[in-house]
Design a protein around this motif. Structure first.
Motif, PDB file in Angstrom:
ATOM      1  N   THR A  62     -74.610 -26.380  -8.400  1.00 46.87           N
ATOM      2  CA  THR A  62     -73.602 -25.408  -8.833  1.00 46.87           C
ATOM      3  C   THR A  62     -74.185 -24.552  -9.948  1.00 46.87           C
ATOM      4  O   THR A  62     -74.585 -25.070 -10.992  1.00 46.87           O
ATOM      5  N   LEU A  63     -74.265 -23.247  -9.684  1.00 48.17           N
ATOM      6  CA  LEU A  63     -74.879 -22.314 -10.636  1.00 48.17           C
ATOM      7  C   LEU A  63     -73.963 -21.128 -10.907  1.00 48.17           C
ATOM      8  O   LEU A  63     -73.096 -20.789 -10.087  1.00 48.17           O
ATOM      9  N   THR A  64     -74.173 -20.513 -12.046  1.00 49.86           N
ATOM     10  CA  THR A  64     -73.468 -19.277 -12.378  1.00 49.86           C
ATOM     11  C   THR A  64     -74.426 -18.104 -12.147  1.00 49.86           C
ATOM     12  O   THR A  64     -75.563 -18.119 -12.645  1.00 49.86           O
ATOM     13  N   PHE A  65     -73.966 -17.132 -11.371  1.00 45.31           N
ATOM     14  CA  PHE A  65     -74.796 -15.969 -11.042  1.00 45.31           C
ATOM     15  C   PHE A  65     -74.223 -14.710 -11.698  1.00 45.31           C
ATOM     16  O   PHE A  65     -73.000 -14.546 -11.805  1.00 45.31           O
ATOM     17  N   GLU A  66     -75.120 -13.829 -12.101  1.00 47.11           N
ATOM     18  CA  GLU A  66     -74.728 -12.543 -12.677  1.00 47.11           C
ATOM     19  C   GLU A  66     -75.461 -11.457 -11.898  1.00 47.11           C
ATOM     20  O   GLU A  66     -76.685 -11.340 -11.982  1.00 47.11           O
ATOM     21  N   LEU A  67     -74.700 -10.674 -11.128  1.00 43.77           N
ATOM     22  CA  LEU A  67     -75.301  -9.676 -10.247  1.00 43.77           C
ATOM     23  C   LEU A  67     -75.015  -8.251 -10.724  1.00 43.77           C
ATOM     24  O   LEU A  67     -73.862  -7.898 -10.992  1.00 43.77           O
ATOM     25  N   PRO A  68     -76.042  -7.416 -10.813  1.00 44.10           N
ATOM     26  CA  PRO A  68     -75.808  -5.985 -11.071  1.00 44.10           C
ATOM     27  C   PRO A  68     -75.103  -5.360  -9.856  1.00 44.10           C
ATOM     28  O   PRO A  68     -75.193  -5.885  -8.742  1.00 44.10           O
ATOM     29  N   PHE A  69     -74.446  -4.231 -10.069  1.00 42.94           N
ATOM     30  CA  PHE A  69     -73.711  -3.597  -8.974  1.00 42.94           C
ATOM     31  C   PHE A  69     -74.623  -3.237  -7.806  1.00 42.94           C
ATOM     32  O   PHE A  69     -74.201  -3.256  -6.650  1.00 42.94           O
ATOM     33  N   GLU A  70     -75.890  -2.910  -8.092  1.00 44.83           N
ATOM     34  CA  GLU A  70     -76.790  -2.513  -7.006  1.00 44.83           C
ATOM     35  C   GLU A  70     -77.197  -3.695  -6.121  1.00 44.83           C
ATOM     36  O   GLU A  70     -77.821  -3.510  -5.067  1.00 44.83           O
ATOM     37  N   ASN A  71     -76.824  -4.907  -6.521  1.00 45.82           N
ATOM     38  CA  ASN A  71     -77.177  -6.096  -5.726  1.00 45.82           C
ATOM     39  C   ASN A  71     -75.943  -6.798  -5.146  1.00 45.82           C
ATOM     40  O   ASN A  71     -75.948  -8.007  -4.905  1.00 45.82           O
ATOM     41  N   MET A  72     -74.898  -6.022  -4.913  1.00 42.07           N
ATOM     42  CA  MET A  72     -73.670  -6.605  -4.388  1.00 42.07           C
ATOM     43  C   MET A  72     -73.856  -7.212  -2.988  1.00 42.07           C
ATOM     44  O   MET A  72     -73.044  -7.998  -2.525  1.00 42.07           O
ATOM     45  N   ASN A  73     -74.939  -6.830  -2.312  1.00 47.04           N
ATOM     46  CA  ASN A  73     -75.218  -7.420  -0.999  1.00 47.04           C
ATOM     47  C   ASN A  73     -75.463  -8.929  -1.111  1.00 47.04           C
ATOM     48  O   ASN A  73     -75.186  -9.698  -0.188  1.00 47.04           O
ATOM     49  N   VAL A  74     -75.980  -9.358  -2.281  1.00 41.51           N
ATOM     50  CA  VAL A  74     -76.201 -10.787  -2.514  1.00 41.51           C
ATOM     51  C   VAL A  74     -74.860 -11.518  -2.610  1.00 41.51           C
ATOM     52  O   VAL A  74     -74.705 -12.627  -2.096  1.00 41.51           O
ATOM     53  N   GLU A 122     -68.671  -4.780 -16.778  1.00 43.55           N
ATOM     54  CA  GLU A 122     -69.227  -3.425 -16.804  1.00 43.55           C
ATOM     55  C   GLU A 122     -70.579  -3.364 -16.090  1.00 43.55           C
ATOM     56  O   GLU A 122     -70.961  -2.340 -15.535  1.00 43.55           O
ATOM     57  N   LYS A 123     -71.301  -4.502 -16.100  1.00 40.85           N
ATOM     58  CA  LYS A 123     -72.634  -4.536 -15.512  1.00 40.85           C
ATOM     59  C   LYS A 123     -72.643  -4.928 -14.033  1.00 40.85           C
ATOM     60  O   LYS A 123     -73.586  -4.616 -13.313  1.00 40.85           O
ATOM     61  N   GLY A 124     -71.602  -5.640 -13.597  1.00 42.91           N
ATOM     62  CA  GLY A 124     -71.599  -6.107 -12.210  1.00 42.91           C
ATOM     63  C   GLY A 124     -70.614  -7.230 -11.986  1.00 42.91           C
ATOM     64  O   GLY A 124     -69.465  -7.141 -12.423  1.00 42.91           O
TER      65      GLY A 124
END
Length: 420
Positions: A368-380, A397-399
């Protein structure tokens, strides 16, 4: 006006053949609990050391006379033998004693008939009953065709099993076809669970060890599993969604409890249900730590697991009910077993510790992990939502920030997005 519940009055009969590791007193106590679970009142008990089994009446002729006298004195309705008897032994004993004779196998099947609630469970019990009764049909039709005869004569839906051999064979094939269809649906559901990438944890153990209590404490939803201080209180397999303390999801399966001398016909009939254990990522072997015969109970459970060829699966020994034992007893258990945890299923803190231990043991498959995705990587995020259960999703604001229990391959592939 309320009617008083009546119980069949039974006498228990047990034998000791000098088998290594066998404890007659413990076995008879278990038989008493089984009789109680079937709705009987035990009014007497007799045991005998046997060097040789009588093919005609199983026990010695002198013991038959002693049993007959005890039956008269106690006004018993039936005798329950702590062994599996042949059709001729059942018939001969019943004719000599003029009382209903029930063997251990039929008693257990009868309890299962009372407990089965799902269609699959009822079919499995019916199949086991028919396979048990098939070789006992010839020359024993009166006994097997009883209706309304109480313990040993009950079946799913209270349906009488016909005693014609050909009819029973047809019924066996019919039930096997129905179970095959149910098994096919089970396989479809199992594939869906596998595709969902949610870890599966199976609760197994001796009957009345506390599996259902543990499940209710972990799941904590409205669909509570039936719990009662009685052998085989739970029969039908339950599958519930649960969460670790970190929020990650997993599936928890509660299987039927095991018991010594579990009838082969029953194990075979329940094979499709028990196979759920084969597909689990982790087995929790629950043990009643307060039981003085826990070693024998562990051996009985491991025998079934080895028969299922899952004895080598990753397993955690969960010693429950530690609030009922002394420190000396706890130390003794501690020295014997390696992968273990001691808990009282009624203590929230212990359940929390158990959840952390389960998650740790599943760490080689899921994390179990916490992920932080930028808007340009929403495909992930789309990928994770299709493959896993995403939770605690927030947009910043970042994603996007979210949690997910992912396999090691994806944890490595997307390590750059893991929030430390």
């Amino acid at each position: 006006m309320e009617t008083k519940e009546t119980f069949e009055r039974v006498i228990l009969v047990g034998t000791d053949h000098g088998e290594k590791g066998f404890d007659l007193d413990e076995s008879m106590q278990e038989l008493k609990e089984l009789a109680h679970a079937a709705g009987a009142e035990v009014v007497g008990q007799l045991t005998q050391n046997l060097d040789k089994i009588s093919s005609r009446i199983y026990i010695g002729s002198g013991k038959v006379e002693e049993i007959a006298q005890l039956a008269l004195e106690t006004e018993a309705d039936a005798m329950i033998f702590n062994e599996e008897l042949s059709g001729s032994q059942l018939r001969n004993l019943e004719e000599l004693l003029e009382i209903k004779i029930i063997d251990r196998t039929n008693l257990i099947l009868d309890i299962f008939a009372l407990r089965a609630t799902s269609m699959e469970g009822q079919l499995q019990v019916k199949l086991a009953q028919m396979k048990y009764r098939l070789p006992r049909i010839i020359g024993y039709s009166d006994y097997l065709s009883r209706t309304g005869g109480g313990i040993g004569t009950r079946g799913p839906g209270e349906q009488k099993l016909e005693t014609d051999r050909r009819h029973v064979m047809r019924e066996i094939r019919n039930v096997e076809k129905q179970l095959a269809a149910v098994s096919k649906n089970r396989e479809t559901s199992r594939k869906q669970r596998t595709d969902a990438n949610i870890p599966i944890v199976a609760l197994i153990g001796y009957t009345n060890a506390g599996k259902s209590t543990i499940m209710n404490q972990i799941v904590d939803d409205e669909k509570q599993v039936f719990v009662k201080d009685m052998l085989f209180a739970t029969l039908d397999t339950s599958l519930r969604k649960a969460r670790f303390n970190t929020g990650g999801a997993f599936l928890l399966s509660d299987t039927v409890g095991f018991v010594s001398k579990l009838p082969t016909t029953l194990v075979n009939s329940f094979m499709s249900t028990l196979e759920e254990i084969k597909h689990a990522d982790l087995i929790l072997h629950v043990v009643d730590a307060s039981n003085e015969h826990l070693d024998l109970q562990i051996d009985a459970t491991m025998k079934v697991l080895n028969d299922l060829e899952v004895g080598e699966k990753k397993m955690l020994m969960v010693f429950n009910k530690i609030d009922r034992i002394s420190m000396d007893a706890l130390d003794s258990i501690h020295e014997k077993f390696e992968d273990k945890i001691f808990i009282s299923a009624l203590e929230n803190h212990d359940i929390s510790r158990l959840l952390d231990r389960i998650e740790l043991l599943l760490g080689d498959k899921f994390k179990t992990l916490t992920f932080e995705l930028p808007f340009e990587n929403m495909n992930v995020l789309d990928y994770f939502m299709k493959k896993y259960e995403v939770f605690e999703l927030e947009y910043t604001e970042k994603g996007a920030v979210f949690k997910a229990s992912v396999n090691h391959e994806d944890a490595q592939r997307y390590t750059q997005f893991v929030k430390v």
